[in-house]
Motif scaffolding. Structure first.
Motif, PDB file in Angstrom:
ATOM      1  N   ARG A 171      12.965  53.935  31.157  1.00  0.00           N
ATOM      2  CA  ARG A 171      11.878  53.175  31.703  1.00  0.00           C
ATOM      3  C   ARG A 171      12.261  51.707  31.930  1.00  0.00           C
ATOM      4  O   ARG A 171      11.928  51.115  32.954  1.00  0.00           O
ATOM      5  N   GLU A 172      12.987  51.131  30.987  1.00  0.00           N
ATOM      6  CA  GLU A 172      13.325  49.714  31.097  1.00  0.00           C
ATOM      7  C   GLU A 172      14.170  49.442  32.336  1.00  0.00           C
ATOM      8  O   GLU A 172      13.973  48.451  33.034  1.00  0.00           O
ATOM      9  N   GLY A 228       5.258  49.411  30.526  1.00  0.00           N
ATOM     10  CA  GLY A 228       6.581  49.323  29.907  1.00  0.00           C
ATOM     11  C   GLY A 228       6.980  50.563  29.147  1.00  0.00           C
ATOM     12  O   GLY A 228       8.016  50.561  28.474  1.00  0.00           O
ATOM     13  N   GLY A 229       6.177  51.613  29.189  1.00  0.00           N
ATOM     14  CA  GLY A 229       6.601  52.883  28.610  1.00  0.00           C
ATOM     15  C   GLY A 229       5.953  53.250  27.286  1.00  0.00           C
ATOM     16  O   GLY A 229       6.270  54.284  26.712  1.00  0.00           O
ATOM     17  N   SER A 272       8.806  50.733  23.936  1.00  0.00           N
ATOM     18  CA  SER A 272       9.843  49.816  23.472  1.00  0.00           C
ATOM     19  C   SER A 272       9.393  48.379  23.673  1.00  0.00           C
ATOM     20  O   SER A 272       8.481  48.093  24.454  1.00  0.00           O
ATOM     21  N   VAL A 273      10.037  47.494  22.933  1.00  0.00           N
ATOM     22  CA  VAL A 273       9.729  46.073  23.034  1.00  0.00           C
ATOM     23  C   VAL A 273      10.163  45.547  24.399  1.00  0.00           C
ATOM     24  O   VAL A 273       9.407  44.853  25.083  1.00  0.00           O
ATOM     25  N   LEU A 274      11.361  45.918  24.831  1.00  0.00           N
ATOM     26  CA  LEU A 274      11.854  45.453  26.127  1.00  0.00           C
ATOM     27  C   LEU A 274      10.934  45.924  27.250  1.00  0.00           C
ATOM     28  O   LEU A 274      10.610  45.161  28.161  1.00  0.00           O
ATOM     29  N   ALA A 325       1.958  53.606  37.487  1.00  0.00           N
ATOM     30  CA  ALA A 325       2.785  53.750  36.284  1.00  0.00           C
ATOM     31  C   ALA A 325       2.369  54.975  35.480  1.00  0.00           C
ATOM     32  O   ALA A 325       3.210  55.765  35.037  1.00  0.00           O
ATOM     33  N   VAL A 326       1.069  55.148  35.309  1.00  0.00           N
ATOM     34  CA  VAL A 326       0.582  56.276  34.515  1.00  0.00           C
ATOM     35  C   VAL A 326       0.858  57.599  35.239  1.00  0.00           C
ATOM     36  O   VAL A 326       1.270  58.586  34.628  1.00  0.00           O
ATOM     37  N   ALA A 327       0.671  57.582  36.564  1.00  0.00           N
ATOM     38  CA  ALA A 327       0.953  58.786  37.346  1.00  0.00           C
ATOM     39  C   ALA A 327       2.435  59.144  37.261  1.00  0.00           C
ATOM     40  O   ALA A 327       2.804  60.307  37.085  1.00  0.00           O
ATOM     41  N   PHE A 328       3.281  58.128  37.330  1.00  0.00           N
ATOM     42  CA  PHE A 328       4.723  58.351  37.246  1.00  0.00           C
ATOM     43  C   PHE A 328       5.097  58.933  35.884  1.00  0.00           C
ATOM     44  O   PHE A 328       5.918  59.841  35.782  1.00  0.00           O
TER      45      PHE A 328
END
Ligand SMILES: Nc1ncnc2c1ncn2[C@@H]1O[C@H](COP(=O)(O)OP(=O)(O)OP(=O)(O)O)[C@@H](O)[C@H]1O
Ligand SMILES: [Mg+2]
Lengths: 260, 357
Positions: free
Chosen positions: B28-29, B294-295, B304-306, B343-346
């Motif tokens: 994701r990042e 961000g996942g 994740s933080v990143l 994002a949610v759809a992906f």
């Protein structure tokens, strides 16, 4: 009725003069108004496999959870290596050398094999996770168990039922517990995988572990166990030595039908 | 690890290296980073050549920084399977308490001492609401969504109540330093290399944010506690059966989020030297959406933080771009919503494909 006759033939390890690793006596446990365990007894010695059998809802998983520290019993006594103990939480059980594979496996689906192997027992160096060591050891354990995982960094949700079972077993074996509680370790497995699992359990017995196995499969039970403890409606109705019984008798005790 | 890794990774044939690329692109990042780069290029070509350029970038960072303080603990809370709507209420309460304390105690004590007291009071408010949230969810088994909706309104109500319709402006002058550029500029005079690295052009909150990001990353990925957060979010019962103290994880998560929200409020009060009770609006949805983009999974156990950092960058980049391109600002929310939807759809799509790993 079957129960009294069965009790007459009960053969706990204690009465045969061998020191058991674990003894549970008169365990009671209620979930609200449901009396899951009335008076449950079981014991296991080192190098022995005891099968715990009973109908659905008989209380097998509840007894396992009491012994593993997941649930506190309402009454009863637990003796480990001759000492009376209280097991208030899973960490207490771990410290006593008791490890459990739960019926639903209790794995973390979104985490990889390494994280699952070490959950609650992570290795650190100077307070920082020692991921290198955990990965190396995980690889070793996985190879020992001869399970074909793609990588120890695979997430559990991508593993097959058999592979998941292997991870759950690996977690139990890896930390060197002496007392193993396995709740239906073959239920989710195909014929070949179940066979491998039974071989593994026999192998653990050779390493002098004391093992309690819950199973509905009497063929599996008769293949690996030394004794069979039968639970009905939360009560232990008897413990039989494998050589002295057969599946017909065990089924009768499970269902409560009269013994012929 | 290195040795064993090689067994899996460097099977030397092309298939392996191809799958490594695939795996990298499935992160994701990395995906998000690519999206941000493409987005920046498009905005620059599309009529805002200075977008995220040397002049814009420090200002952009100073706008992102206060939210960044909150998005990190929020992402960790989500990873732990929890949820906190109350951050906006906490931040506004903290703003108002700062203004109120200054207006009451100005001149009664040393300025530095007063500033410390003010900061302590703001943070304590965050601590208290965080403890209430954590206690309600762990001990009373209350639903986190409803609990934090309730505490959000209570904190917001307390903020407007304490403010009582007044906006307070009498602040200690040096309180401004908390959110200012000046302290680092002064430092840059002394250490010219800071100027060369452009660090001295950044405001203080950027550094608080950097510290929070680093701490968040360290705790989440390098400590037992961090793995316990993942475990608790992945399977609460399973984690507990393996000796993870899930209630402790949850309580600490709520307290950290509450205190971070309070710090966010303190930074805003310092920037504005004014304390209206509606300073922060939409903070809760902004940081939750950023963490999710961000996942971070709302179902817990992932994130994740990143990813949260990049997600928040993206949200603020959209806002900045809208303004710089001279697009009607009224449409900003439409764009943010569309991005979140995508994002949610992906997420759902890649989960169906079994591709995210
Ligand atoms: N967490 C719980 N809350 C309430 N009741 C429970 C809970 N767990 C088990 N029970 C009840 O306790 C009784 C014993 O359940 P338990 O799971 O121990 O049975 P079991 O012998 O393991 O059955 P199975 O063979 O189906 O796994 C059942 O009546 C069940 O409904
Ligand atoms: Mg069961």
């Amino acid at each position: 009725m079957g129960a009294p006759q069965a009790e007459a033939r009960e053969a706990p390890a204690e009465s045969r003069g061998e020191k058991p690793l674990l003894v549970a006596r008169n365990i009671e446990k209620a979930y609200g108004t449901v009396q899951a365990l009335g008076s449950a007894q079981i014991d296991v010695r080192a190098g022995e496999i005891v099968a715990l059998v009973g109908d659905n809802g008989a209380g097998k998983s509840t007894l396992i959870k009491v012994l593993s520290g997941a649930h506190k019993p309402d009454a009863g006594e637990i003796i480990v290596r001759g000492q009376s103990v209280t097991i208030d939480n899973p960490n207490d059980a771990f410290d006593l050398g008791i490890a459990t594979v739960y019926q639903d496996l209790a794995l973390l689906a979104t985490r990889d094999v390494v994280a699952n192997l070490y959950v609650g027992r992570e290795l650190t160096r100077n307070g920082i996770l020692d991921r290198r060591k955990m990965t190396a050891e995980a690889n070793q354990v996985v190879r020992q168990l001869k399970t074909n995982l793609p990588s120890v960094h695979t997430r559990v949700r991508h593993l097959s039922g058999g592979q998941r079972q292997a991870v759950a077993i690996a977690r139990v074996v890896h930390f060197g517990a002496e007392i193993l509680l396995l709740d239906e370790p073959t239920a989710a497995l195909g014929v070949k995988e179940a066979h491998e699992m039974l071989t593994l359990i026999e192998h653990l017995k050779e390493q002098d572990k004391g093992i309690i196995v819950v199973s509905h499969n009497l063929a599996h039970v008769f293949r690996i166990c030394d004794r069979i403890t039968v639970l009905r409606h939360g009560r232990t109705v008897g413990t039989l030595i494998k050589e002295e019984t057969d599946s017909t008798e065990v089924v009768r005790m499970i269902t409560g039908a009269d013994l012929l | 690890m290195a040795v064993k890794q090689e067994e899996f990774d460097t099977s030397t044939d092309e298939a392996a290296s191809e799958s490594r690329w695939k795996r990298l692109l499935a992160q994701r990042e990395i995906q998000l980073l690519l999206v941000l780069v493409v987005f920046t290029i498009l905005v620059r070509l599309g009529g805002a050549p200075g977008f995220l350029g040397p002049t814009h970038f420090p200002i952009f960072l100073s706008q992102v920084a206060p939210d960044m303080l909150v998005v990190i603990p929020m992402a960790m809370l989500l990873i732990g399977g929890m949820f906190d709507l109350s951050v906006t209420g906490i931040a506004n309460l903290s703003v108002v308490l700062v203004g109120w304390t200054f207006s009451r105690l100005l001149g009664t004590m040393d300025d530095t001492l007063l500033i410390l007291l003010v900061v302590a009071i703001g943070l304590t408010a965050g601590l208290i609401v965080g403890v209430i949230n954590g206690f309600a969810v762990t001990r009373l088994r209350m639903n986190p969504l409803m609990t934090t909706l309730a505490t959000w309104w209570m904190a917001q109500g307390a903020a407007t109540g304490v403010a009582g319709g007044e906006s307070r402006h009498n602040f200690v002058g040096s309180f401004r330093d908390i959110a200012r550029f000046q302290p680092l500029r002064d430092l840059g005079e002394t250490f010219p290399f800071l100027q060369e690295m452009r660090i001295s052009t950044l405001p203080m909150p950027v550094f608080y944010a950097a510290v929070v990001i680093f701490l968040g990353w360290l705790v989440l990925n390098r400590t037992r506690f961090g793995w316990h957060i993942f475990a608790a979010g992945s399977d609460r019962q399973g984690a507990a059966l393996n000796g993870v103290n899930v209630n402790r994880v949850t309580l600490i998560g709520f307290v950290a989020t509450g205190m971070a929200a309070a710090m966010c409020g303190i930074v805003w009060a310092s920037r504005l030297t004014s304390a209206p009770p509606n300073t922060l609006g939409g903070l809760e949805l902004r940081v939750i959406a950023a963490a999710v983009i961000g996942g971070a999974a709302l179902t817990g156990g992932e994130g994740s933080v990143l990813g949260a950092v990049l997600g928040l960058f993206f949200m603020h980049m959209i806002r900045s771009a809208t303004i710089q391109l001279g697009l009607p600002v009224y449409w900003e929310f439409f764009v943010l919503g569309a991005v979140l939807f995508t994002a949610v759809a992906f997420d759902a799509w890649s989960k169906r494909q079994g591709a995210t790993d």
